[in-house]
Design a protein around this motif. Structure first.
Motif, mmCIF file in Angstrom:
data_model
loop_
_atom_site.group_PDB
_atom_site.id
_atom_site.type_symbol
_atom_site.label_atom_id
_atom_site.label_comp_id
_atom_site.label_asym_id
_atom_site.label_seq_id
_atom_site.Cartn_x
_atom_site.Cartn_y
_atom_site.Cartn_z
ATOM 1 N N GLU A 165 0.832 -1.207 0.000
ATOM 2 C CA GLU A 165 0.000 0.000 0.000
ATOM 3 C C GLU A 165 0.866 1.256 0.000
ATOM 4 O O GLU A 165 0.580 2.227 -0.713
ATOM 5 C CB GLU A 165 -0.928 -0.004 1.211
ATOM 6 N N ILE A 166 1.919 1.248 0.812
ATOM 7 C CA ILE A 166 2.818 2.403 0.869
ATOM 8 C C ILE A 166 3.529 2.584 -0.468
ATOM 9 O O ILE A 166 3.680 3.709 -0.973
ATOM 10 C CB ILE A 166 3.831 2.231 2.020
ATOM 11 N N ALA A 167 3.971 1.484 -1.073
ATOM 12 C CA ALA A 167 4.633 1.560 -2.381
ATOM 13 C C ALA A 167 3.696 2.145 -3.434
ATOM 14 O O ALA A 167 4.116 2.957 -4.284
ATOM 15 C CB ALA A 167 5.109 0.175 -2.800
ATOM 16 N N ALA A 168 2.427 1.753 -3.383
ATOM 17 C CA ALA A 168 1.448 2.296 -4.326
ATOM 18 C C ALA A 168 1.254 3.787 -4.098
ATOM 19 O O ALA A 168 1.123 4.565 -5.066
ATOM 20 C CB ALA A 168 0.123 1.553 -4.183
ATOM 21 N N ASP A 169 1.232 4.206 -2.828
ATOM 22 C CA ASP A 169 1.102 5.642 -2.525
ATOM 23 C C ASP A 169 2.279 6.431 -3.094
ATOM 24 O O ASP A 169 2.106 7.544 -3.605
ATOM 25 C CB ASP A 169 1.012 5.848 -1.011
ATOM 26 N N VAL A 170 3.474 5.871 -2.990
ATOM 27 C CA VAL A 170 4.659 6.536 -3.535
ATOM 28 C C VAL A 170 4.580 6.572 -5.058
ATOM 29 O O VAL A 170 4.829 7.605 -5.688
ATOM 30 C CB VAL A 170 5.944 5.814 -3.074
ATOM 31 N N GLN A 171 4.212 5.460 -5.652
ATOM 32 C CA GLN A 171 4.143 5.367 -7.114
ATOM 33 C C GLN A 171 3.126 6.345 -7.693
ATOM 34 O O GLN A 171 3.343 6.921 -8.772
ATOM 35 C CB GLN A 171 3.787 3.938 -7.524
ATOM 36 N N GLU A 172 2.034 6.548 -6.973
ATOM 37 C CA GLU A 172 0.971 7.423 -7.460
ATOM 38 C C GLU A 172 1.115 8.857 -6.970
ATOM 39 O O GLU A 172 0.227 9.686 -7.189
ATOM 40 C CB GLU A 172 -0.384 6.839 -7.070
ATOM 41 N N GLY A 173 2.203 9.167 -6.287
ATOM 42 C CA GLY A 173 2.515 10.542 -5.908
ATOM 43 C C GLY A 173 1.845 11.053 -4.655
ATOM 44 O O GLY A 173 1.916 12.244 -4.347
ATOM 45 N N ARG A 174 1.186 10.169 -3.901
ATOM 46 C CA ARG A 174 0.537 10.605 -2.658
ATOM 47 C C ARG A 174 1.523 10.680 -1.494
ATOM 48 O O ARG A 174 1.214 11.241 -0.444
ATOM 49 C CB ARG A 174 -0.604 9.649 -2.305
ATOM 50 N N LEU A 175 2.707 10.107 -1.686
ATOM 51 C CA LEU A 175 3.692 10.014 -0.619
ATOM 52 C C LEU A 175 5.077 9.974 -1.246
ATOM 53 O O LEU A 175 5.253 9.456 -2.348
ATOM 54 C CB LEU A 175 3.438 8.718 0.167
ATOM 55 N N THR A 176 6.056 10.560 -0.553
ATOM 56 C CA THR A 176 7.438 10.452 -1.009
ATOM 57 C C THR A 176 8.178 9.477 -0.098
ATOM 58 O O THR A 176 7.765 9.230 1.041
ATOM 59 C CB THR A 176 8.155 11.810 -0.975
#
Length: 254
Positions: A165-176
C-alpha cells in the motif's frame, strides 16, 4: 544457557496473592491463547474440548481486564497458519466466535465492551463473518474495554500488505520516500486504530511470538506462563499485570 535464564525469569513464579496497583495498569494487553489442545490431551479429551474450555477463559480474562482498568485487550484467536490443522478442528474453531458471541453478547453490552476483529476476512466462512459483524455493530457505540479478536491474522502478511500500500502511494505521488516513517507504517497496519500493546501474555510455556503483531510488539513487555489457556484465571492475569508494574520501560534509554 541464555534461553534457560530467559525462561526462568520470564515465566510466572509463585507469589503471594495480591491485587495489582491501581496505577500503571497496562493500557493495551495482547494475549497469545495457547495450550487448548494439550490441556485436552492431558485429560484424554478431543482437542475441540480444549477449544471449548478456552472459550470460557476468554470470558474470564475479558472481565478481569475490564475490572482492572485495561482499555484494550487483543486475543490471538486464529492465525493464518492455523489452516494447516485438521479440517474438523478448523471447522470447530470457525464456529466458536458465533457460539461465544451468542452466549456472551448481553454481558459484553452490560459491561460496555466494544468488540472488534482484525485479520484477513476473505478466507473466513460467511457464518463466522456474519456473527462477528453483528457483534461489532451491536457494540459499536460502547465506550469501555475494546476487545479485539485476531482471527485469520498473520503479522508477516499484514506487513507485506502495508508495504504494498505504501509503495502504491509513492508510485501514485501521494507520498514520497522521505515521508515514510514509523507513523506511516503503523497507519497501514490492521491495528491502525489501536495503541501498541504494553504487555504481551503467552500461555502454555511456549516462548515465541508465532507471527503475532511483530511490528507492534517492538517495545512491549512480555510475560510467559506454563499454564494452559483453559486454566488461565483472573489470578494469573493479575500476576502478569503485577509483573508489568514491577518493570521499568525505558524504550532504549536510561
Amino acid at each position: 544457557m541464555i534461553s534457560r535464564l530467559w525462561a526462568k525469569f520470564s515465566k510466572s513464579s509463585p507469589r503471594p496473592a495480591a491485587q495489582p496497583q491501581s496505577g500503571n495498569v497496562p493500557k493495551h494487553v495482547a494475549v497469545i491463547m495457547d495450550g487448548n489442545g494439550r490441556w485436552a490431551k492431558d485429560r484424554g479429551l478431543p482437542r475441540i474440548a480444549g477449544h471449548h474450555s478456552g472459550m470460557k477463559a476468554v470470558k474470564r480474562i475479558t472481565m478481569a481486564a475490564d475490572r482492572l482498568g485495561v482499555e484494550y485487550l487483543t486475543l490471538y484467536a486464529f492465525s493464518t497458519e492455523n489452516w494447516k490443522r485438521p479440517k474438523d478442528e478448523v471447522d470447530f474453531l470457525m464456529k466458536l466466535p458465533q457460539q461465544f458471541l451468542e452466549i456472551e453478547i448481553d454481558d459484553l453490552m452490560e459491561k460496555n465492551v466494544q468488540v472488534r476483529v482484525m485479520g484477513h476476512r476473505e478466507d473466513l466462512p460467511s457464518f463466522t463473518i456474519k456473527a462477528l459483524d453483528e457483534a461489532m455493530s451491536k457494540t459499536a457505540n460502547n465506550t469501555g474495554l475494546v476487545l479485539t479478536f485476531a482471527l485469520n491474522y498473520g503479522s508477516r502478511k499484514e506487513m507485506l500488505e502495508a508495504i504494498k500500500e505504501i509503495a502504491a502511494d509513492v508510485q501514485e505521488g501521494r507520498l514520497t520516500c522521505d515521508q515514510i516513517d514509523d507513523h506511516v507504517m503503523s497507519s497501514h497496519l490492521l491495528t491502525r486504530d489501536l495503541p501498541d500493546p504494553d504487555l504481551l501474555i503467552r500461555t502454555s510455556g511456549e516462548l515465541r511470538l508465532s507471527n503475532f503483531m511483530l511490528w507492534q510488539l517492538a517495545y512491549s513487555e512480555m510475560w510467559f506462563t506454563d499454564v494452559y489457556w483453559p486454566e488461565f484465571s483472573e489470578t494469573h492475569f493479575e500476576e502478569a499485570v503485577q509483573e508489568y508494574q514491577r518493570r521499568a520501560r525505558r524504550y532504549g534509554g536510561l
